[in-house]
Design a protein around this motif. Structure first.
Motif, PDB file in Angstrom:
ATOM      1  N   ARG A 243       0.833  -1.213   0.000  1.00 53.32           N
ATOM      2  CA  ARG A 243       0.000   0.000   0.000  1.00 53.32           C
ATOM      3  C   ARG A 243       0.865   1.259   0.000  1.00 53.32           C
ATOM      4  O   ARG A 243       0.566   2.226  -0.702  1.00 53.32           O
ATOM      5  N   TYR A 244       1.927   1.243   0.757  1.00 50.64           N
ATOM      6  CA  TYR A 244       2.827   2.391   0.797  1.00 50.64           C
ATOM      7  C   TYR A 244       3.469   2.608  -0.577  1.00 50.64           C
ATOM      8  O   TYR A 244       3.558   3.733  -1.061  1.00 50.64           O
ATOM      9  N   PHE A 245       3.903   1.542  -1.204  1.00 56.36           N
ATOM     10  CA  PHE A 245       4.485   1.638  -2.541  1.00 56.36           C
ATOM     11  C   PHE A 245       3.477   2.235  -3.529  1.00 56.36           C
ATOM     12  O   PHE A 245       3.812   3.134  -4.301  1.00 56.36           O
ATOM     13  N   LEU A 246       2.247   1.754  -3.500  1.00 58.04           N
ATOM     14  CA  LEU A 246       1.224   2.301  -4.398  1.00 58.04           C
ATOM     15  C   LEU A 246       0.999   3.783  -4.116  1.00 58.04           C
ATOM     16  O   LEU A 246       0.864   4.592  -5.037  1.00 58.04           O
ATOM     17  N   TRP A 247       0.947   4.135  -2.851  1.00 58.34           N
ATOM     18  CA  TRP A 247       0.741   5.533  -2.466  1.00 58.34           C
ATOM     19  C   TRP A 247       1.873   6.413  -2.989  1.00 58.34           C
ATOM     20  O   TRP A 247       1.629   7.486  -3.524  1.00 58.34           O
ATOM     21  N   THR A 248       3.116   5.960  -2.840  1.00 54.85           N
ATOM     22  CA  THR A 248       4.251   6.767  -3.313  1.00 54.85           C
ATOM     23  C   THR A 248       4.252   6.900  -4.829  1.00 54.85           C
ATOM     24  O   THR A 248       4.752   7.889  -5.363  1.00 54.85           O
ATOM     25  N   CYS A 249       3.685   5.920  -5.524  1.00 55.54           N
ATOM     26  CA  CYS A 249       3.589   5.980  -6.993  1.00 55.54           C
ATOM     27  C   CYS A 249       2.317   6.702  -7.452  1.00 55.54           C
ATOM     28  O   CYS A 249       2.051   6.786  -8.645  1.00 55.54           O
ATOM     29  N   LYS A 250       1.525   7.167  -6.479  1.00 58.54           N
ATOM     30  CA  LYS A 250       0.262   7.849  -6.771  1.00 58.54           C
ATOM     31  C   LYS A 250      -0.707   6.961  -7.561  1.00 58.54           C
ATOM     32  O   LYS A 250      -1.423   7.426  -8.438  1.00 58.54           O
ATOM     33  N   ILE A 251      -0.703   5.676  -7.228  1.00 56.50           N
ATOM     34  CA  ILE A 251      -1.631   4.723  -7.823  1.00 56.50           C
ATOM     35  C   ILE A 251      -2.717   4.439  -6.795  1.00 56.50           C
ATOM     36  O   ILE A 251      -2.432   3.889  -5.730  1.00 56.50           O
ATOM     37  N   PRO A 252      -3.950   4.841  -7.075  1.00 50.24           N
ATOM     38  CA  PRO A 252      -5.014   4.606  -6.097  1.00 50.24           C
ATOM     39  C   PRO A 252      -5.310   3.113  -5.949  1.00 50.24           C
ATOM     40  O   PRO A 252      -5.142   2.334  -6.885  1.00 50.24           O
ATOM     41  N   TYR A 253      -5.735   2.743  -4.749  1.00 49.27           N
ATOM     42  CA  TYR A 253      -6.090   1.346  -4.515  1.00 49.27           C
ATOM     43  C   TYR A 253      -7.372   1.274  -3.709  1.00 49.27           C
ATOM     44  O   TYR A 253      -7.739   2.193  -2.989  1.00 49.27           O
ATOM     45  N   VAL A 254      -8.060   0.162  -3.894  1.00 54.08           N
ATOM     46  CA  VAL A 254      -9.311  -0.123  -3.205  1.00 54.08           C
ATOM     47  C   VAL A 254      -9.113  -1.419  -2.432  1.00 54.08           C
ATOM     48  O   VAL A 254      -8.595  -2.397  -2.974  1.00 54.08           O
ATOM     49  N   LEU A 255      -9.506  -1.415  -1.171  1.00 55.85           N
ATOM     50  CA  LEU A 255      -9.448  -2.620  -0.343  1.00 55.85           C
ATOM     51  C   LEU A 255     -10.842  -3.218  -0.259  1.00 55.85           C
ATOM     52  O   LEU A 255     -11.804  -2.508   0.025  1.00 55.85           O
ATOM     53  N   VAL A 256     -10.935  -4.502  -0.518  1.00 53.55           N
ATOM     54  CA  VAL A 256     -12.219  -5.205  -0.502  1.00 53.55           C
ATOM     55  C   VAL A 256     -12.158  -6.263   0.596  1.00 53.55           C
ATOM     56  O   VAL A 256     -11.291  -7.140   0.578  1.00 53.55           O
ATOM     57  N   ALA A 257     -13.075  -6.183   1.542  1.00 52.28           N
ATOM     58  CA  ALA A 257     -13.132  -7.162   2.629  1.00 52.28           C
ATOM     59  C   ALA A 257     -13.441  -8.551   2.065  1.00 52.28           C
ATOM     60  O   ALA A 257     -14.150  -8.667   1.059  1.00 52.28           O
TER      61      ALA A 257
END
Length: 144
Positions: free
Chosen positions: A47-61
């Motif tokens: 998640r941190y890597f995606l954040w630093t690359c400015k790639i949004p992510y969605v977490l699905v339970a």
């Protein structure tokens, strides 16, 4: 640690090469009996890597993922494999592969490539949109 490092580097290389505009990931099952600290650390690093690359992510339970695929948040692993085959014609080798394909399908619906197929999928998407408004805005902008 070498295995965790290798996994993270593989994820980094793949994401860097593909440059997705959204990533859909399964949230960790906090009620699960094995609370793998190593997996939790890896999930945070991804998640941190995606954040630093400015790639949004969605977490699905996990229950939300099951509901999207099977119509029930309590579906067994074997049911998920069967539903992936029945719905999308893919013969998953195991439950992890079935989950991955289900997450891919959620991403494709979020980006407008597919429409929700039933009421359960519409409910799941409404929940995801409610919990991730900034990600959905990015998806709709980039997918056009």
């Amino acid at each position: 640690m070498p295995r965790m490092h290798w996994i993270l580097e593989e994820i980094r290389a793949t994401v860097s090469k593909l440059r997705p505009f959204v990533v859909v990931m399964e949230e960790m099952a906090f009620a699960a009996h094995d609370r793998g600290h190593e997996r939790a650390g890896l999930a945070f690093l991804v998640r941190y890597f995606l954040w630093t690359c400015k790639i949004p992510y969605v977490l699905v339970a996990p229950t939300t993922l099951k509901k999207f695929t099977s119509g029930s948040g309590k579906a067994e692993k074997s049911m998920m494999i069967l539903e992936v085959f029945k719905r999308w014609g893919y013969s998953a080798k195991n439950d992890n592969e079935a989950d991955a394909l289900s997450l891919l399908r959620i991403g494709m619906v979020l980006t407008g490539k597919y429409e929700p197929e039933n009421k359960a999928q519409k409910e799941v998407l409404a929940l995801i949109c409610k919990n991730n408004p900034e990600v959905l805005k990015a998806c709709s902008t980039k997918s056009k």
